[in-house]
Design an enzyme around this catalytic site. Structure first.
Site, PDB file in Angstrom:
ATOM      1  CG  ASN A  20      58.638 -27.253  63.836  1.00  0.00           C
ATOM      2  OD1 ASN A  20      58.782 -28.419  64.178  1.00  0.00           O
ATOM      3  ND2 ASN A  20      59.342 -26.686  62.871  1.00  0.00           N
ATOM      4  CG  ASP A  82      62.495 -14.944  63.516  1.00  0.00           C
ATOM      5  OD1 ASP A  82      61.739 -15.729  62.924  1.00  0.00           O
ATOM      6  OD2 ASP A  82      62.816 -13.843  63.039  1.00  0.00           O
TER       7      ASP A  82
HETATM    8  P1  ITT Z   1      57.760 -21.303  63.600  1.00  0.00           P
HETATM    9  O1  ITT Z   1      56.393 -21.864  63.390  1.00  0.00           O
HETATM   10  O2  ITT Z   1      58.447 -21.897  64.783  1.00  0.00           O
HETATM   11  O3  ITT Z   1      57.799 -19.799  63.616  1.00  0.00           O
HETATM   12  P2  ITT Z   1      58.920 -21.156  60.957  1.00  0.00           P
HETATM   13  O4  ITT Z   1      59.398 -22.273  60.058  1.00  0.00           O
HETATM   14  O5  ITT Z   1      57.839 -20.294  60.478  1.00  0.00           O
HETATM   15  O6  ITT Z   1      58.637 -21.829  62.373  1.00  0.00           O
HETATM   16  P3  ITT Z   1      61.610 -20.213  61.493  1.00  0.00           P
HETATM   17  O7  ITT Z   1      61.916 -18.918  62.134  1.00  0.00           O
HETATM   18  O8  ITT Z   1      62.074 -21.430  62.199  1.00  0.00           O
HETATM   19  O9  ITT Z   1      60.060 -20.133  61.256  1.00  0.00           O
HETATM   20  O10 ITT Z   1      62.267 -20.278  60.050  1.00  0.00           O
HETATM   21  C1  ITT Z   1      61.979 -19.297  59.060  1.00  0.00           C
HETATM   22  C2  ITT Z   1      62.382 -19.823  57.710  1.00  0.00           C
HETATM   23  O11 ITT Z   1      63.811 -19.884  57.624  1.00  0.00           O
HETATM   24  C3  ITT Z   1      61.902 -21.242  57.406  1.00  0.00           C
HETATM   25  O12 ITT Z   1      60.632 -21.219  56.809  1.00  0.00           O
HETATM   26  C4  ITT Z   1      62.973 -21.734  56.449  1.00  0.00           C
HETATM   27  O13 ITT Z   1      62.707 -21.281  55.149  1.00  0.00           O
HETATM   28  C5  ITT Z   1      64.241 -21.033  56.951  1.00  0.00           C
HETATM   29  N1  ITT Z   1      64.956 -21.898  57.904  1.00  0.00           N
HETATM   30  C6  ITT Z   1      65.091 -21.692  59.234  1.00  0.00           C
HETATM   31  N2  ITT Z   1      65.786 -22.687  59.812  1.00  0.00           N
HETATM   32  C7  ITT Z   1      66.094 -23.544  58.827  1.00  0.00           C
HETATM   33  C8  ITT Z   1      66.771 -24.774  58.788  1.00  0.00           C
HETATM   34  O14 ITT Z   1      67.266 -25.347  59.885  1.00  0.00           O
HETATM   35  N3  ITT Z   1      66.887 -25.392  57.609  1.00  0.00           N
HETATM   36  C9  ITT Z   1      66.370 -24.859  56.505  1.00  0.00           C
HETATM   37  N4  ITT Z   1      65.706 -23.710  56.440  1.00  0.00           N
HETATM   38  C10 ITT Z   1      65.561 -23.044  57.599  1.00  0.00           C
END
Ligand code: ITT
Length: 210
Positions: A20, A82
């Site tokens: 990302n 995470d």
């Molecule tokens: P990576 O590729 O970096 O692992 P990811 O999107 O799969 O990114 P994250 O651990 O950042 O994984 O987030 C997991 C989920 O949590 C993400 O898909 C959202 O649904 C929710 N989430 C995390 N941070 C958020 C934010 O700032 N705003 C809204 N939703 C969030």
């Protein structure tokens, strides 16, 4: 001891375990603001390294798994985060399952719709929730540190706003009248769970790499 090039310490490379680009820019800006001289690169710089299975049961465990795997595979210090949404009335769910709550990893729209349907009968006073983030730093020798951040708020009954991603359109931070999806990126970074965790990581990076 840092390797030296031309008499000057080489800039240490730090890998961020994500594809990302937004996360990479956010952490880079925070490390620069802290005056840290590191070369931050995303996992895209290592396309042959497979994604790590998130088998942990806490945000911290998953962040550590990803950071250690990348540090081992690249021989460089690695950071991983995470994060997810924790809803009080659901006992902290979706939590570590936030990205795949409706079944398919990363289907933000389906995840949000399912959560809203599950909470349809829950009144405003019981709609407390928070975003949580754990950020881990691991060195190739196994040294590790974890820091955490949290953004508390309440859940709306319907999405509002077009910014951000994931559950942003339904989380209204405490003390604000807007959802996270109605904040500018800078406003969100200033209060977000990930912004807090990344800012807490800067002194740790200085301690272990500086
Ligand atoms: P990576 O590729 O970096 O692992 P990811 O999107 O799969 O990114 P994250 O651990 O950042 O994984 O987030 C997991 C989920 O949590 C993400 O898909 C959202 O649904 C929710 N989430 C995390 N941070 C958020 C934010 O700032 N705003 C809204 N939703 C969030």
């Amino acid at each position: 001891m840092q390797p030296r090039t031309g008499g000057r310490p080489a800039t240490p490379r730090l890998i961020l375990a994500t594809r990302n680009a937004g996360k990479v820019s956010e952490l880079r800006a925070i490390l620069e603001a802290a005056d840290l001289d590191v070369e931050l690169v995303g996992a895209d710089a290592y396309p042959d390294i497979p994604d790590v299975k998130e088998t942990g049961v806490t945000f911290a465990e998953n962040a550590l798994l990803k950071a250690h795997a990348l540090a081992r595979a690249t021989g460089h210090p690695a950071v991983a985060d995470d994060s997810g949404l924790c809803v009080d009335v659901l006992g902290g769910a979706p939590g570590i399952f936030s990205a795949r709550w409706a079944g398919t990893h990363g289907d933000d729209r389906a995840n949000l719709s399912l959560l809203l349907a599950q909470l349809a009968d829950i009144s405003d006073e019981h709609r407390a929730a928070h975003f949580a983030c754990a950020a881990a730093l691991a060195l190739p020798d196994g040294t590790q540190r974890v820091v955490e951040g949290k953004l508390e708020g309440t859940l709306r009954h319907a999405p509002s706003g077009t910014g951000g991603f994931g559950y942003d359109p339904i989380l209204q931070p405490l003390g604000d009248t807007r959802t996270c999806a109605e904040l500018t990126p800078n406003e969100k970074n200033a209060i977000s769970h990930r912004g807090q965790a990344f800012r807490a990581l800067a002194p740790v990076v200085r301690e272990l790499l500086g």
